[in-house]
Scaffold this motif. Structure first.
Motif, short mmCIF file in Angstrom:
data_model
loop_
_atom_site.label_atom_id
_atom_site.label_comp_id
_atom_site.label_asym_id
_atom_site.label_seq_id
_atom_site.Cartn_x
_atom_site.Cartn_y
_atom_site.Cartn_z
N PRO A 1 0.80 -1.23 0.00
CA PRO A 1 0.00 0.00 0.00
C PRO A 1 0.83 1.28 0.00
N ILE A 2 2.15 1.15 0.22
CA ILE A 2 3.01 2.34 0.27
C ILE A 2 3.73 2.58 -1.05
N ARG A 3 3.41 1.78 -2.08
CA ARG A 3 4.05 1.93 -3.38
C ARG A 3 3.01 2.19 -4.46
N PRO A 4 3.37 2.86 -5.59
CA PRO A 4 2.39 3.21 -6.62
C PRO A 4 1.82 1.98 -7.31
N MET A 5 0.62 2.15 -7.88
CA MET A 5 0.01 1.17 -8.77
C MET A 5 -0.03 1.79 -10.15
N ARG A 6 0.17 0.96 -11.17
CA ARG A 6 0.39 1.49 -12.51
C ARG A 6 -0.36 0.68 -13.56
N ILE A 7 -0.98 1.39 -14.50
CA ILE A 7 -1.59 0.76 -15.68
C ILE A 7 -0.82 1.27 -16.89
N GLU A 8 -0.22 0.34 -17.63
CA GLU A 8 0.58 0.72 -18.82
C GLU A 8 -0.12 0.23 -20.08
N PHE A 9 -0.10 1.07 -21.13
CA PHE A 9 -0.78 0.76 -22.39
C PHE A 9 0.24 0.43 -23.46
N SER A 10 -0.10 -0.53 -24.31
CA SER A 10 0.82 -0.92 -25.38
C SER A 10 0.87 0.11 -26.50
N SER A 11 -0.08 1.02 -26.57
CA SER A 11 -0.07 2.12 -27.53
C SER A 11 -0.73 3.33 -26.87
N PRO A 12 -0.43 4.53 -27.35
CA PRO A 12 -0.94 5.74 -26.68
C PRO A 12 -2.47 5.80 -26.64
N VAL A 13 -2.97 6.38 -25.56
CA VAL A 13 -4.40 6.54 -25.32
C VAL A 13 -4.71 8.03 -25.22
N PRO A 14 -5.83 8.49 -25.80
CA PRO A 14 -6.18 9.92 -25.64
C PRO A 14 -6.25 10.31 -24.17
N ARG A 15 -5.72 11.47 -23.87
CA ARG A 15 -5.63 11.90 -22.47
C ARG A 15 -7.00 11.98 -21.81
N LYS A 16 -8.01 12.44 -22.54
CA LYS A 16 -9.34 12.58 -21.95
C LYS A 16 -9.90 11.25 -21.48
N LEU A 17 -9.57 10.17 -22.21
CA LEU A 17 -10.02 8.84 -21.78
C LEU A 17 -9.19 8.36 -20.59
N ALA A 18 -7.88 8.57 -20.64
CA ALA A 18 -7.01 8.09 -19.57
C ALA A 18 -7.35 8.74 -18.23
N GLU A 19 -7.74 10.00 -18.26
CA GLU A 19 -8.06 10.69 -17.02
C GLU A 19 -9.35 10.19 -16.37
N ARG A 20 -10.16 9.43 -17.11
CA ARG A 20 -11.41 8.90 -16.56
C ARG A 20 -11.25 7.52 -15.93
N ILE A 21 -10.04 6.97 -15.96
CA ILE A 21 -9.76 5.72 -15.27
C ILE A 21 -9.79 5.98 -13.76
N VAL A 22 -10.40 5.11 -12.98
CA VAL A 22 -10.51 5.31 -11.53
C VAL A 22 -10.05 4.07 -10.79
N LEU A 23 -9.53 4.32 -9.60
CA LEU A 23 -9.18 3.25 -8.66
C LEU A 23 -10.13 3.37 -7.47
N LYS A 24 -10.96 2.34 -7.26
CA LYS A 24 -11.94 2.36 -6.19
C LYS A 24 -11.42 1.58 -4.99
N THR A 25 -11.37 2.27 -3.85
CA THR A 25 -10.91 1.68 -2.59
C THR A 25 -12.01 1.87 -1.54
N PRO A 26 -11.92 1.21 -0.38
CA PRO A 26 -12.93 1.40 0.66
C PRO A 26 -13.08 2.85 1.12
N ASP A 27 -12.05 3.65 0.96
CA ASP A 27 -12.16 5.04 1.40
C ASP A 27 -12.46 6.00 0.25
N GLY A 28 -12.86 5.48 -0.92
CA GLY A 28 -13.29 6.35 -2.01
C GLY A 28 -12.54 6.11 -3.31
N GLU A 29 -12.83 6.94 -4.30
CA GLU A 29 -12.21 6.83 -5.62
C GLU A 29 -10.96 7.69 -5.70
N ARG A 30 -10.04 7.24 -6.53
CA ARG A 30 -8.80 7.97 -6.74
C ARG A 30 -8.59 8.19 -8.23
#
Length: 514
Positions: A281-310
């Motif tokens: 929990p003290i280290r980053p989590m990462r999603i890597e794409f094999s080809s570039p993704v439009p920024r507007k779509l990438a910014e809508r990716i969310v990480l849901k945890t018990p204390d909320g969305e990130r």
């Protein structure tokens, strides 16, 4: 006996033999006349260039005998030079000496040019001997050849499924011959794919991107006849027979090898204590794409945890290749410099609209919690391809306990009061129950250093202890102390095998500090 030559029969035999020698000598005389005649004939000893030559600036004819009185300014040209090209070629002839005549072109003969050199009718040497032998010669600069390709071939560059290639040639090529003879070979496809020439706005945009607008007359943009399968080996063949507008065809195939980029996928990585542990929990989590993704779509990716969305921070330009062709003048000559760079990527929150290569969720996650990463609907890369492993999302994973920690202040040097029962703060996590007073009984020892060399040696030792991992026995031997025993490892708990979705996780192992 030789006296027999005095008899009638002998005299007759001698006479017959004399006539035979006369006939032989006569025959030899005829031969000598023939040889003399051949020697006296004037011919062209050398003519250059001939055949196919890539670069031509001068044509040269050398005769076997003197042809003119050298030094006469009215010396006539012995031959005519005629070249077939889109634009007329100019030049002038001159005698280098009494046997050699050259024709200097005003500029290098362009690719795809065919030239004929024909001797004048009735041409004779200065002595009046007619010129015999070959009187017509030809040369060409060959058909259109590929000087440079964009993207570069055989350099590890991956191409798109509908890649458009920009080919810089040594001369113009006809569209009909390109589409008739050039083709693509694709691994796994039994037939050759035809090539089509691309024009219009797409061509103009590509020429601007690779800085070839100034040379557009020698650039052709082509594309394989249908979309290429992902991860396939591709050969673009600039085939023999592709011709210039003057009709000169290339004499050999030129093969440009590429590899199509793999399918569009997204992979998840996090750091773990070992291969079977959950994410730290003290280290980053990462999603890597094999080809570039439009920024507007990438910014809508969310990480849901018990204390909320990130929300993530985005990483851009990782692995992207930049190619530039820059002109420079050097010593009166124009030179072209080719630059190739590969970007290492960067993260940020700026509003740049360029493609995103990865997203990163910053640490500070709850411990022992289930987390889920969700992608927005219609998630595609910048080429419009849908995600090849979309079934792996939403991605379920878990965080582990934060690792045990006993941390002194991050400093290589500190000052403690001598007679005030000094204390040194220690940050602890998940080790409070295991701490024993005996672990601190070593206390603080007084160290008196009298000379500069000893001070430098101790500072170097402190720096080494701070920056490196040392074995316990080496430290004890060097300091003359006995360190407290390390804590005993906890019993391993059974680990349940996770589902297939975790196959997208990348496990990383941390070394045991002991």
């Amino acid at each position: 006996m030789r006296g027999s030559w005095q008899t009638r029969g002998g005299r007759w035999a001698a006479a017959v033999q004399g006539r035979a020698w006369t006939a032989v000598l006569a025959a030899l005389g005829v031969v000598s006349v023939v040889v003399a005649t051949q020697v006296l004939a004037t011919t062209v000893q050398t003519m250059s260039p001939q055949g196919e030559v890539a670069k031509v600036r001068q044509a040269r004819v050398t005769f076997s005998d003197p042809m003119v009185k050298f030094g006469d300014p009215r010396l006539p040209a012995p031959a005519q030079v005629r070249c077939r090209n889109e634009s007329p070629l100019t030049g002038s002839g001159r005698w280098v000496d009494d046997r050699t005549w050259v024709y200097d072109f005003t500029q290098d003969v362009p690719a795809g040019t065919r030239c004929d050199v024909s001797l004048n009718t009735g041409l004779a040497s200065l002595a009046g001997q007619a010129v015999t032998g070959s009187k017509a010669f030809a040369f060409s600069t060959g058909g259109p050849a590929v000087v440079r390709a964009y993207p570069s071939a055989d350099s590890g560059n991956e191409i798109e499924e509908e890649q458009v290639f920009a080919l810089l040639l040594n001369g113009a090529a006809t569209r009909a011959s390109i589409e008739q003879r050039a083709y693509c070979e694709v691994s796994g496809v039994a037939e050759r794919l035809p090539v089509k020439v691309v024009d219009g706005a797409v061509r103009n945009d590509i020429l601007k991107a690779v800085d070839l607008t100034a040379q557009q007359a020698r650039v052709v943009t082509v594309q394989c006849g249908r979309p290429l399968p992902p991860d396939a080996q591709v050969k673009l063949v600039w085939a023999k027979g592709i011709a210039t507008p003057s009709g000169v065809g290339s004499s050999a195939d030129r093969v440009l090898s590429y590899r199509v980029r793999p399918p569009f996928t997204a992979s998840f990585t996090c750091e773990r204590v070992n291969a079977r542990s959950d994410c730290l929990p003290i280290r980053p989590m990462r999603i890597e794409f094999s080809s570039p993704v439009p920024r507007k779509l990438a910014e809508r990716i969310v990480l849901k945890t018990p204390d909320g969305e990130r929300k993530p921070v985005v990483e851009q330009h990782r692995g992207e290749v930049q190619e530039r062709l820059v002109s420079a003048d050097s010593g009166g000559l124009r030179r072209w410099l080719y630059f190739f760079t590969r970007n290492k990527g960067s993260t940020g929150i700026d509003p740049d609209e360029s493609g995103v290569s990865a997203v990163v969720f910053q640490p500070g996650f709850p411990e022992n919690a289930a987390v889920r990463i969700e992608l927005p609907a219609g998630f595609k890369d910048d080429a419009g391809r849908t995600l090849g492993n979309a079934s792996a999302f939403p991605l379920q994973t878990r965080t582990a306990d934060a690792p045990p920690l006993a941390k002194f202040p991050k400093a290589t040097f500190g000052v403690l009061e001598l007679n005030a029962e000094p204390t040194l703060p220690v940050t602890v996590r998940h080790v409070e129950g295991d701490l024993a007073i005996k672990g601190l009984q070593a206390g603080v020892r007084n160290l008196k250093v009298a000379d500069d060399a000893a001070i430098i040696a101790w500072l170097a030792r402190v720096k080494r202890y701070d920056e490196r991992r040392l074995r316990r026995k080496d430290v004890e031997a060097e300091l003359g102390v006995r360190l407290p025993p390390p804590p005993q490892p906890k019993a391993k708990r059974p680990v349940k095998r996770r589902d297939d979705a975790d196959s997208w996780e990348d496990d990383r192992r941390e070394d045991d500090p002991n």
